[in-house]
Design a protein around this motif. Structure first.
Motif, PDB file in Angstrom:
ATOM      1  N   PHE A 168       0.836  -1.202   0.000  1.00 56.81           N
ATOM      2  CA  PHE A 168       0.000   0.000   0.000  1.00 56.81           C
ATOM      3  C   PHE A 168       0.870   1.251   0.000  1.00 56.81           C
ATOM      4  O   PHE A 168       0.596   2.212  -0.728  1.00 56.81           O
ATOM      5  CB  PHE A 168      -0.929  -0.005   1.218  1.00 56.81           C
ATOM      6  CG  PHE A 168      -1.856   1.165   1.267  1.00 56.81           C
ATOM      7  CD1 PHE A 168      -2.967   1.216   0.445  1.00 56.81           C
ATOM      8  CD2 PHE A 168      -1.609   2.221   2.128  1.00 56.81           C
ATOM      9  CE1 PHE A 168      -3.826   2.307   0.484  1.00 56.81           C
ATOM     10  CE2 PHE A 168      -2.455   3.315   2.178  1.00 56.81           C
ATOM     11  CZ  PHE A 168      -3.571   3.362   1.349  1.00 56.81           C
ATOM     12  N   VAL A 169       1.937   1.241   0.796  1.00 57.67           N
ATOM     13  CA  VAL A 169       2.837   2.400   0.849  1.00 57.67           C
ATOM     14  C   VAL A 169       3.517   2.613  -0.495  1.00 57.67           C
ATOM     15  O   VAL A 169       3.639   3.756  -0.962  1.00 57.67           O
ATOM     16  CB  VAL A 169       3.876   2.221   1.986  1.00 57.67           C
ATOM     17  CG1 VAL A 169       4.995   3.242   1.885  1.00 57.67           C
ATOM     18  CG2 VAL A 169       3.190   2.313   3.336  1.00 57.67           C
ATOM     19  N   VAL A 170       3.951   1.550  -1.146  1.00 57.78           N
ATOM     20  CA  VAL A 170       4.580   1.671  -2.471  1.00 57.78           C
ATOM     21  C   VAL A 170       3.604   2.313  -3.456  1.00 57.78           C
ATOM     22  O   VAL A 170       3.963   3.241  -4.192  1.00 57.78           O
ATOM     23  CB  VAL A 170       5.049   0.293  -2.994  1.00 57.78           C
ATOM     24  CG1 VAL A 170       5.369   0.332  -4.482  1.00 57.78           C
ATOM     25  CG2 VAL A 170       6.253  -0.194  -2.205  1.00 57.78           C
ATOM     26  N   GLU A 171       2.366   1.840  -3.448  1.00 55.99           N
ATOM     27  CA  GLU A 171       1.372   2.378  -4.379  1.00 55.99           C
ATOM     28  C   GLU A 171       1.087   3.847  -4.080  1.00 55.99           C
ATOM     29  O   GLU A 171       1.049   4.687  -4.978  1.00 55.99           O
ATOM     30  CB  GLU A 171       0.090   1.555  -4.284  1.00 55.99           C
ATOM     31  CG  GLU A 171      -0.918   1.866  -5.376  1.00 55.99           C
ATOM     32  CD  GLU A 171      -1.776   3.075  -5.072  1.00 55.99           C
ATOM     33  OE1 GLU A 171      -2.232   3.718  -6.032  1.00 55.99           O
ATOM     34  OE2 GLU A 171      -1.973   3.392  -3.886  1.00 55.99           O
ATOM     35  N   ASP A 214       1.848   3.764 -12.949  1.00 58.12           N
ATOM     36  CA  ASP A 214       1.291   2.439 -13.238  1.00 58.12           C
ATOM     37  C   ASP A 214       2.189   1.332 -12.696  1.00 58.12           C
ATOM     38  O   ASP A 214       1.709   0.330 -12.178  1.00 58.12           O
ATOM     39  CB  ASP A 214       1.092   2.267 -14.746  1.00 58.12           C
ATOM     40  CG  ASP A 214       0.036   3.203 -15.297  1.00 58.12           C
ATOM     41  OD1 ASP A 214      -0.838   3.620 -14.523  1.00 58.12           O
ATOM     42  OD2 ASP A 214       0.107   3.516 -16.499  1.00 58.12           O
ATOM     43  N   ALA A 215       3.502   1.539 -12.790  1.00 59.95           N
ATOM     44  CA  ALA A 215       4.440   0.543 -12.261  1.00 59.95           C
ATOM     45  C   ALA A 215       4.315   0.457 -10.745  1.00 59.95           C
ATOM     46  O   ALA A 215       4.330  -0.640 -10.170  1.00 59.95           O
ATOM     47  CB  ALA A 215       5.865   0.895 -12.667  1.00 59.95           C
ATOM     48  N   LEU A 252       3.216  -2.876  -8.746  1.00 55.98           N
ATOM     49  CA  LEU A 252       4.116  -3.400  -7.725  1.00 55.98           C
ATOM     50  C   LEU A 252       3.435  -3.431  -6.356  1.00 55.98           C
ATOM     51  O   LEU A 252       3.516  -4.437  -5.631  1.00 55.98           O
ATOM     52  CB  LEU A 252       5.390  -2.559  -7.671  1.00 55.98           C
ATOM     53  CG  LEU A 252       6.504  -3.058  -6.766  1.00 55.98           C
ATOM     54  CD1 LEU A 252       6.969  -4.437  -7.202  1.00 55.98           C
ATOM     55  CD2 LEU A 252       7.663  -2.084  -6.799  1.00 55.98           C
ATOM     56  N   GLY A 253       2.757  -2.358  -5.998  1.00 54.57           N
ATOM     57  CA  GLY A 253       2.056  -2.315  -4.719  1.00 54.57           C
ATOM     58  C   GLY A 253       0.970  -3.373  -4.627  1.00 54.57           C
ATOM     59  O   GLY A 253       0.840  -4.063  -3.608  1.00 54.57           O
ATOM     60  N   ALA A 274      -9.232  -4.201  -4.291  1.00 50.13           N
ATOM     61  CA  ALA A 274     -10.360  -3.645  -5.063  1.00 50.13           C
ATOM     62  C   ALA A 274     -10.365  -2.127  -4.980  1.00 50.13           C
ATOM     63  O   ALA A 274     -10.582  -1.429  -5.983  1.00 50.13           O
ATOM     64  CB  ALA A 274     -11.677  -4.225  -4.551  1.00 50.13           C
ATOM     65  N   TYR A 275     -10.090  -1.590  -3.800  1.00 52.86           N
ATOM     66  CA  TYR A 275     -10.034  -0.146  -3.619  1.00 52.86           C
ATOM     67  C   TYR A 275      -8.953   0.473  -4.502  1.00 52.86           C
ATOM     68  O   TYR A 275      -9.200   1.480  -5.197  1.00 52.86           O
ATOM     69  CB  TYR A 275      -9.781   0.189  -2.151  1.00 52.86           C
ATOM     70  CG  TYR A 275      -9.431   1.634  -1.915  1.00 52.86           C
ATOM     71  CD1 TYR A 275     -10.401   2.612  -1.945  1.00 52.86           C
ATOM     72  CD2 TYR A 275      -8.107   2.000  -1.679  1.00 52.86           C
ATOM     73  CE1 TYR A 275     -10.078   3.942  -1.741  1.00 52.86           C
ATOM     74  CE2 TYR A 275      -7.774   3.326  -1.466  1.00 52.86           C
ATOM     75  CZ  TYR A 275      -8.768   4.302  -1.506  1.00 52.86           C
ATOM     76  OH  TYR A 275      -8.429   5.599  -1.318  1.00 52.86           O
ATOM     77  N   LEU A 276      -7.778  -0.114  -4.479  1.00 57.60           N
ATOM     78  CA  LEU A 276      -6.684   0.442  -5.290  1.00 57.60           C
ATOM     79  C   LEU A 276      -6.951   0.303  -6.778  1.00 57.60           C
ATOM     80  O   LEU A 276      -6.550   1.165  -7.572  1.00 57.60           O
ATOM     81  CB  LEU A 276      -5.362  -0.256  -4.932  1.00 57.60           C
ATOM     82  CG  LEU A 276      -4.833   0.003  -3.534  1.00 57.60           C
ATOM     83  CD1 LEU A 276      -3.574  -0.797  -3.282  1.00 57.60           C
ATOM     84  CD2 LEU A 276      -4.586   1.477  -3.299  1.00 57.60           C
ATOM     85  N   ALA A 277      -7.619  -0.740  -7.175  1.00 54.39           N
ATOM     86  CA  ALA A 277      -7.927  -0.951  -8.592  1.00 54.39           C
ATOM     87  C   ALA A 277      -8.992   0.028  -9.084  1.00 54.39           C
ATOM     88  O   ALA A 277      -8.971   0.431 -10.258  1.00 54.39           O
ATOM     89  CB  ALA A 277      -8.376  -2.382  -8.826  1.00 54.39           C
TER      90      ALA A 277
END
Length: 121
Positions: free
Chosen positions: A32-35, A55-56, A60-61, A116-119
């Motif tokens: 989550f932190v990476v994203e 996007d990367a 990765l996240g 799902a939230y991040l997507a």
């Protein structure tokens, strides 16, 4: 079978399950932190960076989060296999042996919700 008739075997298995739980949560938090850091850099650069950096970071996240969810499910399965080998004398009367499994299952569901939230955001 352990043939020890000692409840410490159960508690050792439960501690191992919860150690895997903490590891999986840490991996998901790192993902989550990476994203979010990739998003932060994208916003701070005012869209001057190359397209695809965010996007990367997203991929990765999300990959770290998927690894965390898989670890939760695998550790849950391993714990259940160990519990099946224990004799009734090794399980204290009235002790709910599935609390760690329930915790892992809830964390796996929350990890999928985070994916799902991040997507979708």
């Amino acid at each position: 079978m352990s043939y020890l008739d000692d409840p410490r075997v159960l508690f050792a298995a439960e501690r191992t399950l919860l150690a895997w739980n903490r590891t999986a949560i840490a991996i998901m938090a790192f993902g989550f932190v990476v994203e979010r850091f990739g998003l932060f850099l994208h916003i701070m650069a005012q869209h001057q960076t190359q397209i695809g950096h965010y996007d990367a970071a997203l991929v990765l996240g999300m990959s770290f989060i998927i690894v965390g969810v898989v670890l939760l499910l695998i550790s849950m399965r391993q714990y259940r296999l160990v519990i099946k080998t224990l004799s009734p004398a090794e399980i204290p009367t009235g002790y709910w042996i599935n609390m760690g499994v329930l915790t892992n299952l809830i964390m796996a569901i929350l990890g999928l919700a985070l994916l799902a939230y991040l997507a979708l955001v």
